[in-house]
Design a protein around this motif. Structure first.
Motif, PDB file in Angstrom:
ATOM      1  N   ASP A 375     -73.796  60.915  90.594  1.00  0.00           N
ATOM      2  CA  ASP A 375     -73.533  61.431  89.247  1.00  0.00           C
ATOM      3  C   ASP A 375     -74.591  62.464  88.856  1.00  0.00           C
ATOM      4  O   ASP A 375     -74.267  63.503  88.269  1.00  0.00           O
ATOM      5  N   TYR A 376     -75.829  62.160  89.180  1.00  0.00           N
ATOM      6  CA  TYR A 376     -76.895  63.120  88.880  1.00  0.00           C
ATOM      7  C   TYR A 376     -76.707  64.416  89.662  1.00  0.00           C
ATOM      8  O   TYR A 376     -76.910  65.517  89.120  1.00  0.00           O
ATOM      9  N   LEU A 377     -76.336  64.312  90.910  1.00  0.00           N
ATOM     10  CA  LEU A 377     -76.120  65.513  91.719  1.00  0.00           C
ATOM     11  C   LEU A 377     -75.035  66.381  91.076  1.00  0.00           C
ATOM     12  O   LEU A 377     -75.186  67.607  90.974  1.00  0.00           O
ATOM     13  N   LYS A 378     -73.952  65.742  90.621  1.00  0.00           N
ATOM     14  CA  LYS A 378     -72.884  66.490  89.962  1.00  0.00           C
ATOM     15  C   LYS A 378     -73.378  67.140  88.675  1.00  0.00           C
ATOM     16  O   LYS A 378     -72.996  68.277  88.345  1.00  0.00           O
ATOM     17  N   LEU A 379     -74.238  66.433  87.935  1.00  0.00           N
ATOM     18  CA  LEU A 379     -74.779  66.999  86.695  1.00  0.00           C
ATOM     19  C   LEU A 379     -75.662  68.208  86.972  1.00  0.00           C
ATOM     20  O   LEU A 379     -75.589  69.219  86.261  1.00  0.00           O
ATOM     21  N   PHE A 380     -76.495  68.125  88.002  1.00  0.00           N
ATOM     22  CA  PHE A 380     -77.314  69.285  88.360  1.00  0.00           C
ATOM     23  C   PHE A 380     -76.412  70.464  88.747  1.00  0.00           C
ATOM     24  O   PHE A 380     -76.642  71.603  88.323  1.00  0.00           O
ATOM     25  N   GLN A 381     -75.400  70.194  89.540  1.00  0.00           N
ATOM     26  CA  GLN A 381     -74.520  71.267  89.998  1.00  0.00           C
ATOM     27  C   GLN A 381     -73.737  71.877  88.840  1.00  0.00           C
ATOM     28  O   GLN A 381     -73.637  73.110  88.721  1.00  0.00           O
ATOM     29  N   LYS A 382     -73.190  71.036  87.972  1.00  0.00           N
ATOM     30  CA  LYS A 382     -72.372  71.545  86.872  1.00  0.00           C
ATOM     31  C   LYS A 382     -73.219  72.244  85.822  1.00  0.00           C
ATOM     32  O   LYS A 382     -72.756  73.190  85.176  1.00  0.00           O
ATOM     33  N   THR A 383     -74.465  71.788  85.643  1.00  0.00           N
ATOM     34  CA  THR A 383     -75.359  72.506  84.735  1.00  0.00           C
ATOM     35  C   THR A 383     -75.685  73.881  85.309  1.00  0.00           C
ATOM     36  O   THR A 383     -75.733  74.880  84.577  1.00  0.00           O
ATOM     37  N   TYR A 384     -75.908  73.945  86.609  1.00  0.00           N
ATOM     38  CA  TYR A 384     -76.188  75.226  87.261  1.00  0.00           C
ATOM     39  C   TYR A 384     -75.006  76.178  87.103  1.00  0.00           C
ATOM     40  O   TYR A 384     -75.177  77.378  86.887  1.00  0.00           O
ATOM     41  N   GLU A 385     -73.802  75.634  87.190  1.00  0.00           N
ATOM     42  CA  GLU A 385     -72.594  76.442  87.012  1.00  0.00           C
ATOM     43  C   GLU A 385     -72.253  76.621  85.531  1.00  0.00           C
ATOM     44  O   GLU A 385     -71.340  77.396  85.197  1.00  0.00           O
ATOM     45  N   ASN A 386     -73.001  75.889  84.679  1.00  0.00           N
ATOM     46  CA  ASN A 386     -72.832  75.933  83.222  1.00  0.00           C
ATOM     47  C   ASN A 386     -71.405  75.532  82.816  1.00  0.00           C
ATOM     48  O   ASN A 386     -70.802  76.109  81.909  1.00  0.00           O
ATOM     49  N   LYS A 387     -70.892  74.495  83.467  1.00  0.00           N
ATOM     50  CA  LYS A 387     -69.562  73.988  83.145  1.00  0.00           C
ATOM     51  C   LYS A 387     -69.661  72.860  82.123  1.00  0.00           C
ATOM     52  O   LYS A 387     -70.646  72.142  82.063  1.00  0.00           O
ATOM     53  N   MET A 388     -68.623  72.709  81.349  1.00  0.00           N
ATOM     54  CA  MET A 388     -68.540  71.627  80.381  1.00  0.00           C
ATOM     55  C   MET A 388     -67.496  70.605  80.871  1.00  0.00           C
ATOM     56  O   MET A 388     -67.156  70.565  82.045  1.00  0.00           O
ATOM     57  N   GLU A 389     -67.040  69.757  79.973  1.00  0.00           N
ATOM     58  CA  GLU A 389     -66.018  68.749  80.247  1.00  0.00           C
ATOM     59  C   GLU A 389     -66.487  67.705  81.268  1.00  0.00           C
ATOM     60  O   GLU A 389     -65.712  67.180  82.045  1.00  0.00           O
ATOM     61  N   LEU A 390     -67.796  67.360  81.202  1.00  0.00           N
ATOM     62  CA  LEU A 390     -68.284  66.340  82.122  1.00  0.00           C
ATOM     63  C   LEU A 390     -67.820  64.939  81.746  1.00  0.00           C
ATOM     64  O   LEU A 390     -67.749  64.059  82.578  1.00  0.00           O
ATOM     65  N   SER A 391     -67.496  64.739  80.457  1.00  0.00           N
ATOM     66  CA  SER A 391     -67.159  63.390  80.012  1.00  0.00           C
ATOM     67  C   SER A 391     -65.784  62.953  80.489  1.00  0.00           C
ATOM     68  O   SER A 391     -65.391  61.820  80.323  1.00  0.00           O
ATOM     69  N   THR A 392     -65.010  63.845  81.098  1.00  0.00           N
ATOM     70  CA  THR A 392     -63.656  63.502  81.497  1.00  0.00           C
ATOM     71  C   THR A 392     -63.572  63.002  82.921  1.00  0.00           C
ATOM     72  O   THR A 392     -62.528  62.536  83.347  1.00  0.00           O
ATOM     73  N   HIS A 393     -64.657  63.088  83.701  1.00  0.00           N
ATOM     74  CA  HIS A 393     -64.529  62.658  85.093  1.00  0.00           C
ATOM     75  C   HIS A 393     -64.870  61.183  85.261  1.00  0.00           C
ATOM     76  O   HIS A 393     -65.403  60.566  84.367  1.00  0.00           O
TER      77      HIS A 393
END
Length: 393
Positions: A375-393
Motif C-alpha cells: 500500500d505504501y509503495l502504491k502511495l509513493f507511486q501515485k503521489t509521484y504521478e500526482n493521481k487522486m482517487e486513492l480511497s477507491t482501491h
C-alpha cells in the motif's frame, strides 16, 4: 463511547509579543547559570539572537552559542556539539529556531545526562532521568517541538530518521513570541505551516485520538487553514503570525498525546534518504494519505474537510471528505509547495526502500487505516504521478 486516556502537557508556556525579552528572568528561575544556546547560522546573524543574549546579560546569566544546526539534524552533529561543550558546566539549554534546533537541543540534553550513544535511547521511554533543563523558543510555526516530548534525529549509518520519545525529554518552558516569525521567508512559512496542519489532521484522525487531542486538533486545523495563506502572502501580518503560532503549538500538544499517521511514516524515510525538508515532505503526502484514509472514518475526515472550508449541506461524509482532499491540493499549490516529482534527487527506483521504511515506522501503527508495504509503495507511486482517487482501491 467509553473514554480511557492520559493527557500530558509537561511544558509551561509563555505566549505573546515581546515575551522573548523575558528569557533572562526565566533562565534564572530555572536555575540557569550557564546557558548553551542551540541555533543555526542564519538566526545567529539576526537581531533575534541579540534580544536573547541581551536579556541573559541583563540578568547576569552567562552563555555559549552553538550555531551549526542544519535541517534534518543528524546524530553525528549532536555528538559533535556534545563533545565541544561537555566540559563547560552547562546547566541550561536553549533551543532557538525551528524543529531542527529544538530537536537537537533535546538530543544534546540526552547526551549531557546519559551514558552511551543516542541510538540507545531511540523509541519510547528509554531515558533514565530528565535531561538538562531546556527552554525552547520557536521561530517558525511548524513542528510544535517546543511542547513535545520527542526528538527526531537522522541516523547517518542507516539513512533513517529515528525518534527519542520520552516525557523526560520535554522542555521546561516554551517562550512563544509571534514577533520572532515576522521575517520568516515565504517558502519556510509555507512548508512549516503545512507541517503544523499535518500534525493537526493526523492527530485528529489517528486511531488513538482522544477528546482533548480532538478538540485541540480541530481548532488548529481551523486556524491554520484560515491564516496560513495570509501569513505566506504577507509575513508582516502579526494577526496571522499569532494565529499560526497558536495553531502550530496546540497541534503539537495534540499529536504529542494522540500520535501521528502515514504522512509522517512516509515523510521521514524521504527526509532521511534525500534530506528533504520535513514540512515539504509532509505537504506532498498529506492530500494523498488523507484520501486513502477516508474509508476508515468518513465522519472524522468530513469534519476535517469542514474545518478546511468545505460546505457540508446535502452531501455525504464521503463527499465532504473528498472535497477536503481537493482543498488540501489547492492549498499546497496556492502557497508554492512543490510536487513530489519536482524535488531534487527523487528516484522512483528508491520507492521500494521508502515503502519499507514507511511500513516499519512507528506512525504506521496509529494511522487511521491499515497499510501494507505494498500500500505504501502504491502511495509513493501515485503521489509521484500526482493521481487522486486513492480511497477507491
Amino acid at each position: 463511547m467509553r473514554w480511557e486516556f492520559n493527557f500530558n502537557v509537561p511544558t509551561s508556556i509563555e505566549f505573546g509579543n515581546g515575551t522573548v525579552n523575558n528569557v533572562g528572568k526565566r533562565a534564572k528561575e530555572l536555575g540557569g547559570n550557564k546557558v548553551l544556546i542551540i541555533t543555526d547560522k542564519g538566526l545567529a546573524q539576526t537581531g533575534i539572537l541579540d534580544r536573547i543574549t541581551n536579556s541573559l546579560e541583563q540578568e547576569g546569566v552567562s552563555y555559549l552559542i552553538h550555531d551549526e544546526i542544519t535541517p534534518n539534524p543528524k546524530d553525528v552533529d549532536c555528538v559533535k556539539a556534545y563533545e565541544k561543550f561537555k566540559n563547560e558546566n552547562i546547566d541550561l539549554l536553549l533551543g532557538l529556531g525551528g524543529g531542527s534546533s529544538m530537536d537537537t537541543a533535546k538530543a544534546i540534553g540526552v547526551l549531557f545526562t546519559h551514558e552511551g550513544d543516542l541510538k540507545d535511547y531511540y523509541d519510547f521511554d528509554k531515558l533514565e532521568r530528565e535531561i538538562t533543563p531546556l527552554i525552547c523558543i520557536p521561530t517558525t510555526s511548524g513542528t510544535g517541538s517546543e511542547v513535545t516530548s520527542g526528538s527526531v534525529i537522522t541516523d547517518t549509518v542507516t539513512k533513517k530518521k529515528e525518534a527519542i520519545l520520552d516525557i523526560k525529554l520535554a522542555p521546561k518552558l516554551a517562550i512563544v513570541d509571534p514577533e520572532l516569525t515576522l521575517s520568516l521567508p515565504k517558502s519556510i512559512t509555507a512548508a512549516t505551516g503545512m507541517d503544523a496542519l499535518t500534525h493537526a489532521i493526523e492527530a485528529y484522525t489517528a486511531n488513538v485520538a482522544e477528546p482533548i487531542s480532538d478538540a485541540l486538533s480541530l481548532y488548529a486545523i481551523e486556524l491554520i487553514a484560515k491564516y496560513l495563506p495570509v501569513a505566506v502572502e504577507n509575513g508582516k501580518d502579526i494577526e496571522a503570525r499569532q494565529n499560526m503560532l497558536v495553531g502550530s503549538m496546540i497541534a503539537g500538544m495534540a499529536f504529542n498525546n494522540a500520535d501521528l499517521g502515514a504522512v509522517h511514516a512516509m515523510a521521514e524515510p524521504l527526509g532521511g534518504l534525500y534530506d528533504t525538508p520535513h514540512g515539504v515532505a509532509n505537504s506532498i503526502f498529506l492530500p494523498h494519505v488523507f484520501e486513502y484514509n477516508i474509508p476508515s472514518n468518513p465522519k472524522k475526515h468530513a469534519m476535517v474537510a469542514e474545518k478546511l472550508g468545505v460546505k457540508p449541506e446535502g452531501k455525504t461524509f464521503e463527499e465532504i471528505a473528498q472535497e477536503g482532499v481537493v482543498l488540501l491540493h489547492e492549498l499546497a499549490s496556492e502557497i508554492g509547495i512543490p510536487k513530489f516529482r519536482e524535488l531534487d534527487n527523487v528516484n522512483p527506483e528508491d520507492f521500494q526502500f521508502l515503502a519499507e521504511g514507511a511500513f516499519n515506522h512507528l506512525c504506521t501503527l496509529t494511522n487511521s487505516r491499515e497499510l501494507s508495504e505494498e500500500d505504501y509503495l502504491k502511495l509513493f507511486q501515485k503521489t509521484y504521478e500526482n493521481k487522486m482517487e486513492l480511497s477507491t482501491h
